[in-house]
Design a protein around this motif. Structure first.
Motif, short mmCIF file in Angstrom:
data_model
loop_
_atom_site.label_atom_id
_atom_site.label_comp_id
_atom_site.label_asym_id
_atom_site.label_seq_id
_atom_site.Cartn_x
_atom_site.Cartn_y
_atom_site.Cartn_z
N TYR A 66 1.00 6.96 -6.84
CA TYR A 66 0.01 8.01 -7.07
C TYR A 66 0.65 9.40 -6.93
O TYR A 66 0.35 10.32 -7.70
CB TYR A 66 -1.15 7.87 -6.09
N GLN A 67 1.54 9.56 -5.95
CA GLN A 67 2.21 10.85 -5.77
C GLN A 67 3.10 11.17 -6.97
O GLN A 67 3.13 12.30 -7.45
CB GLN A 67 3.02 10.83 -4.48
N LEU A 108 1.21 14.11 0.79
CA LEU A 108 1.43 14.25 -0.65
C LEU A 108 2.57 15.21 -0.93
O LEU A 108 3.67 14.82 -1.22
CB LEU A 108 0.13 14.72 -1.32
N LEU A 138 0.81 -1.22 0.00
CA LEU A 138 0.00 0.00 0.00
C LEU A 138 0.84 1.27 0.00
O LEU A 138 0.46 2.28 -0.59
CB LEU A 138 -0.96 -0.01 1.20
N VAL A 139 1.99 1.25 0.68
CA VAL A 139 2.85 2.44 0.68
C VAL A 139 3.40 2.67 -0.72
O VAL A 139 3.44 3.81 -1.21
CB VAL A 139 3.98 2.30 1.71
N GLU A 172 1.99 1.76 -3.49
CA GLU A 172 0.85 2.25 -4.27
C GLU A 172 0.67 3.75 -4.06
O GLU A 172 0.47 4.51 -5.02
CB GLU A 172 -0.41 1.51 -3.84
N ASN A 173 0.76 4.19 -2.81
CA ASN A 173 0.62 5.61 -2.50
C ASN A 173 1.71 6.45 -3.16
O ASN A 173 1.45 7.52 -3.72
CB ASN A 173 0.65 5.81 -0.98
N ARG A 174 2.96 5.95 -3.12
CA ARG A 174 4.07 6.67 -3.74
C ARG A 174 3.87 6.79 -5.26
O ARG A 174 4.21 7.82 -5.86
CB ARG A 174 5.39 5.96 -3.43
N ASP A 220 8.03 11.15 0.22
CA ASP A 220 7.27 11.34 -1.00
C ASP A 220 8.24 11.70 -2.13
O ASP A 220 9.33 12.21 -1.89
CB ASP A 220 6.18 12.40 -0.81
N LEU A 258 3.29 9.58 4.46
CA LEU A 258 2.21 9.38 3.50
C LEU A 258 1.66 10.69 2.94
O LEU A 258 0.80 10.67 2.09
CB LEU A 258 1.07 8.59 4.16
#
Length: 414
Positions: free
Chosen positions: A281-282, A413, A274-275, A277-279, A310, A411
């Motif tokens: 998106y950023q 942005l 999940l981390v 995945e978040n990166r 990030d 996490l």
């Protein structure tokens, strides 16, 4: 709602959660006096319009029966799960009834493949067509464009849906062949290219004829599953960037692979990435709105995104020669690269400095996140040199400044 339909809804709404390419941004379909719903107003899936308002969508599969045996998919043919399928009328009735109860403002409809691509796509199109023509439904509709479906069906889908999405799923064709041997990139990229041409053509037609029909006004999107195959972040972002440039996609969505322990074609993971995945998106946000190039975010030397920082902060720490940036002199593009400065803040800085030198208090009022930005900027009354400019020192201070806020910092942005 009868018990049978309720049971189908529970099964097919749960199965739809794995498809993350769900967004209503970009469409401005208005209601009529005799119609039902619209996709321009305010807000069971939540997404956002292009102006930031929350919208609720009924997010379901038409069926979770599927002829394909994709290793990463919970609905694959070899998986022993409970199966269900809606009829066309059941989906239409659910959408209208949920809308009238103010539960939703639109429909996100995907499907497993039964029989073949055209057979499935024809049913998806019938649902959208019936909602638009028989019920005068003007709410948002997002349909899956099934890979391999005919151009005639894609044409119809674009006339009734606000957004279409053809999911690539796996970031390389070599890996796709290993985990989904029945699929290939050609069946995905050809409809993408066709839809790109049709969307552009209808836009040009509307410039000449105002009453020309809308065609997928919210454009196209796709989904990439990350963590199921060995592609690094460089490969994933290169593919995403090529889709934006060559296929004019509105969004690429990233889905962290949810481990399925029964298939030996896939890696054994303790939890979804999940981390990562978040990166992604950023990083995607940097590509679309901040003017970054892929090789500035990741490269052959740094092929993976930093999971602790990030990507904008990581970029700044890798390029100490570019910082600190003088907000009273730097151009807009360079101000955008300061961690803690967003697009709106950068625009306000450019506007505000025309009336005088910007000071620390001005930046606070503009909305700059100074806990992060202070290491990388200079203003009229502050240079922050006492904080130290060594990248290792900055990294340590940001990560360890406050243990309570460490997770939020990782996490956040920009």
């Amino acid at each position: 709602m009868n018990q049978k339909t309720q049971e189908k809804l529970e099964i097919l709404a749960d199965a739809a959660k794995y498809d993350v390419s769900c967004s209503s941004s970009g469409s401005k379909r208005k209601n009529t006096r005799t119609g039902l719903g619209n996709s321009t107003g305010s807000g069971i899936c939540h997404t956002y319009t292009e102006d930031g308002r929350c919208v609720s969508l009924l997010k379901i599969l038409l069926t979770n029966f599927c002829i394909y045996d994709c290793a990463y998919c919970v609905s694959r043919s070899s998986n022993d799960i409970k199966r269900a399928a809606f009829t066309v009328d059941e989906v239409v009735d659910l959408t209208i009834n949920f809308y009238r109860r103010n539960y939703i403002e639109g429909l996100f409809l995907s499907s497993g493949i039964f029989k073949n691509a055209d057979y499935t796509m024809e049913r998806l199109v019938r649902i959208a067509k019936k909602l638009r023509l028989e019920h005068q439904f003007n709410g948002y509709i997002h349909l899956k464009a099934i890979p391999g479906a005919s151009e005639e069906l894609l044409d119809e889908a674009g006339l009734y849906a606000d957004r279409l999405s053809v999911n690539i799923e796996i970031p390389s064709e070599m890996s796709l062949k290993k985990v989904a041997p029945e699929k290939n990139y050609k069946d995905v990229l050809e409809p993408m290219g066709y839809l790109k041409t049709r969307i552009k053509g209808y836009k040009e037609e509307r410039k000449q004829i105002k009453k020309a029909p809308l065609f997928a006004p919210a454009g196209q999107s796709t989904q990439l599953v990350v963590g199921a195959t060995p592609e690094n972040d460089l490969k994933v972002l290169q593919l995403a960037d090529s889709l934006y440039q060559q296929q004019s996609l509105k969004r690429v969505y990233y889905s962290g692979y949810i481990p399925i322990p029964t298939d030996n074609r896939l890696p054994v993971l303790k939890a979804p990435p999940l981390v990562r995945e978040n990166r992604l998106y950023q990083a995607d946000w940097l590509l679309r709105f901040y003017g970054f190039k892929v090789d500035e975010i990741v490269s052959e030397a740094f092929p993976e995104l930093d999971l602790e920082m990030d990507p904008k902060m990581a970029y700044a720490l890798r390029h100490p020669a570019l910082f600190p940036v003088d907000v009273n002199k730097a151009d807009y593009e360079m101000i955008l690269r300061i961690p803690g400065v967003g697009v709106k803040s950068a625009q306000k800085i450019i506007q505000a400095r025309r009336f005088g030198q910007l000071r620390f208090e001005h930046l606070k009022k503009i909305g700059v996140v100074l806990k992060r930005a202070r290491y990388f900027l200079v203003c009229a009354d502050k240079d922050f040199l006492h904080l130290g400019w060594d990248p290792d020192t900055i990294r340590s201070q940001i990560l360890h400044a406050d243990p309570k806020n460490r997770k939020a910092a990782q996490l956040s942005l920009f």
